[in-house]
Design a protein around this motif. Structure first.
Motif, mmCIF file in Angstrom:
data_model
loop_
_atom_site.group_PDB
_atom_site.id
_atom_site.type_symbol
_atom_site.label_atom_id
_atom_site.label_comp_id
_atom_site.label_asym_id
_atom_site.label_seq_id
_atom_site.Cartn_x
_atom_site.Cartn_y
_atom_site.Cartn_z
ATOM 1 N N SER A 1 0.862 -1.180 0.000
ATOM 2 C CA SER A 1 0.000 0.000 0.000
ATOM 3 C C SER A 1 0.897 1.228 0.000
ATOM 4 O O SER A 1 1.846 1.307 0.790
ATOM 5 N N SER A 2 0.623 2.149 -0.911
ATOM 6 C CA SER A 2 1.423 3.367 -0.980
ATOM 7 C C SER A 2 0.661 4.421 -1.754
ATOM 8 O O SER A 2 -0.027 4.115 -2.724
ATOM 9 N N SER A 3 0.841 5.664 -1.338
ATOM 10 C CA SER A 3 0.196 6.780 -2.038
ATOM 11 C C SER A 3 1.138 7.403 -3.063
ATOM 12 O O SER A 3 0.737 8.318 -3.785
ATOM 13 N N VAL A 4 2.364 6.901 -3.119
ATOM 14 C CA VAL A 4 3.348 7.437 -4.062
ATOM 15 C C VAL A 4 3.928 6.299 -4.886
ATOM 16 O O VAL A 4 3.711 5.120 -4.571
ATOM 17 N N SER A 5 4.663 6.661 -5.916
ATOM 18 C CA SER A 5 5.337 5.644 -6.720
ATOM 19 C C SER A 5 6.351 4.901 -5.861
ATOM 20 O O SER A 5 6.945 5.476 -4.957
ATOM 21 N N VAL A 6 6.534 3.648 -6.146
ATOM 22 C CA VAL A 6 7.373 2.810 -5.287
ATOM 23 C C VAL A 6 8.420 2.047 -6.066
ATOM 24 O O VAL A 6 8.308 1.850 -7.275
ATOM 25 N N TYR A 7 9.445 1.650 -5.325
ATOM 26 C CA TYR A 7 10.373 0.618 -5.737
ATOM 27 C C TYR A 7 10.011 -0.626 -4.915
ATOM 28 O O TYR A 7 9.634 -0.514 -3.741
ATOM 29 N N LEU A 8 10.148 -1.788 -5.511
ATOM 30 C CA LEU A 8 9.781 -3.030 -4.841
ATOM 31 C C LEU A 8 10.933 -4.013 -4.876
ATOM 32 O O LEU A 8 11.680 -4.074 -5.864
ATOM 33 N N PHE A 9 11.050 -4.799 -3.799
ATOM 34 C CA PHE A 9 12.185 -5.696 -3.648
ATOM 35 C C PHE A 9 11.732 -7.021 -3.023
ATOM 36 O O PHE A 9 10.770 -7.071 -2.260
ATOM 37 N N TRP A 10 12.470 -8.062 -3.358
ATOM 38 C CA TRP A 10 12.408 -9.317 -2.620
ATOM 39 C C TRP A 10 13.814 -9.602 -2.086
ATOM 40 O O TRP A 10 14.789 -9.583 -2.840
ATOM 41 N N TYR A 11 13.885 -9.853 -0.775
ATOM 42 C CA TYR A 11 15.128 -10.236 -0.127
ATOM 43 C C TYR A 11 14.976 -11.650 0.423
ATOM 44 O O TYR A 11 13.888 -12.061 0.822
ATOM 45 N N VAL A 12 16.101 -12.394 0.488
ATOM 46 C CA VAL A 12 16.103 -13.729 1.053
ATOM 47 C C VAL A 12 17.058 -13.741 2.243
ATOM 48 O O VAL A 12 18.100 -13.076 2.233
ATOM 49 N N GLN A 13 16.640 -14.457 3.279
ATOM 50 C CA GLN A 13 17.465 -14.569 4.485
ATOM 51 C C GLN A 13 17.637 -16.030 4.843
ATOM 52 O O GLN A 13 16.671 -16.719 5.166
#
Lengths: 114, 113
Positions: free
Chosen positions: A26-38
Motif C-alpha cells: 500500500s502506498s500513495s506514491v510511486s514505489v520501488y519493490l524488492f524481494w530479499y532472502v534470508q
C-alpha cells in the motif's frame, strides 16, 4: 504511509514443484519493490527488484516477480524449487522519491521438502 | 571486496545497560541504515546516516541513537535497555546515488536479560 503484507507466514512445497509467495503493498506514491532472502543466521540478500520499466523481473537463480500496479502486488514465483531454496523471504517497498526507508513485510518461510 | 561488516555478532546485556553496535559499510558506499529485526518479524527501520548526519528516522525512541564517522562507518547506541530490545540489529549500506538496493551485514544479535 506505506505498508507491505505477506499473507503466508509459511509455505511448504515439495522439491521440483512450483511456488508463489504473495506480496501486496500500500502506498500513495510511486514505489520501488524488492524481494530479499534470508538464510539461517545470515543477513538479507537481494533476490530481485523492480524500479521501473518491464513489470516482470528475474533473478539469476530462477525466481521471478511481476509488478502489478492495479492489484498493488509483487508476487514471487519459481517454476521448480530446490532444497537449497529453503529460507525466509521478505518483500520490501520504498518510495521512489522523498524517503529513504524500506518497509519490509513480516516474511514468508519457504520450506522445500524432499 | 569486503561487504558490510558488523560487530559484535552476539552479545548479552541486562536491563538498564547500554550497548554499542558497530558497522563498516561496503566499499564505495557512503550511506548507512540500521534496522531492528525481532524474532519472527521483518526488519524495522531505525534510522539512516549520510554525511555524518541522521537523514531519516523511524518510529524508535530517543534511547536509540547513532553516529557516522568520516570513513562512513557507523555506530548504533541503545541506552536503558529493555527486554523488548532483544533482536537482530542489521546494518545496511548503499551508495547514495542509487536507491535500488541495500546491502546488509549479517547482524548483531542482542539478548537482553
Amino acid at each position: 504511509a506505506q505498508s507491505v503484507t505477506q499473507l503466508d507466514s509459511q509455505v511448504p512445497v515439495f522439491e521440483e514443484a512450483p511456488v508463489e509467495l504473495r506480496c501486496n503493498y500500500s502506498s500513495s506514491v510511486s514505489v520501488y519493490l524488492f524481494w530479499y532472502v534470508q538464510y539461517p543466521n545470515q543477513g538479507l540478500q537481494l533476490l530481485l527488484k523492480y524500479l521501473s520499466g518491464s513489470t516482470l523481473v528475474e533473478s539469476i537463480n530462477g525466481f521471478e516477480a511481476e509488478f502489478n500496479k492495479s492489484q498493488t502486488s509483487f508476487h514471487l514465483r519459481k517454476p521448480s524449487v530446490h532444497i537449497s531454496d529453503t529460507a525466509e523471504y521478505f518483500c520490501a517497498v520504498s518510495g521512489a522519491s522523498g524517503t529513504y526507508k524500506y518497509i519490509f513485510g513480516t516474511g514468508t518461510r519457504l520450506k522445500v521438502l524432499a | 571486496d569486503a561487504g558490510v561488516t558488523q560487530s559484535p555478532t552476539h552479545l548479552i546485556k541486562t536491563r538498564g545497560q547500554q550497548v554499542t553496535l558497530r558497522c563498516s559499510p561496503k566499499s564505495g558506499h557512503d550511506t548507512v541504515s540500521w534496522y531492528q529485526q525481532a524474532l519472527g518479524q521483518g526488519p524495522q527501520f531505525i534510522f539512516q546516516y549520510y554525511e555524518e548526519e541522521e537523514r531519516q528516522r523511524g518510529n524508535f525512541p530517543d534511547r536509540f541513537s547513532g553516529h557516522q564517522f568520516p570513513n562512513y562507518s557507523s555506530e548504533l547506541n541503545v541506552n536503558a535497555l529493555l527486554l523488548g530490545d532483544s533482536a537482530l540489529y542489521l546494518c545496511a549500506s548503499s551508495p547514495d546515488s542509487y536507491t535500488g538496493e541495500l546491502f546488509f551485514g549479517e547482524g548483531s544479535r542482542l539478548t537482553v536479560l
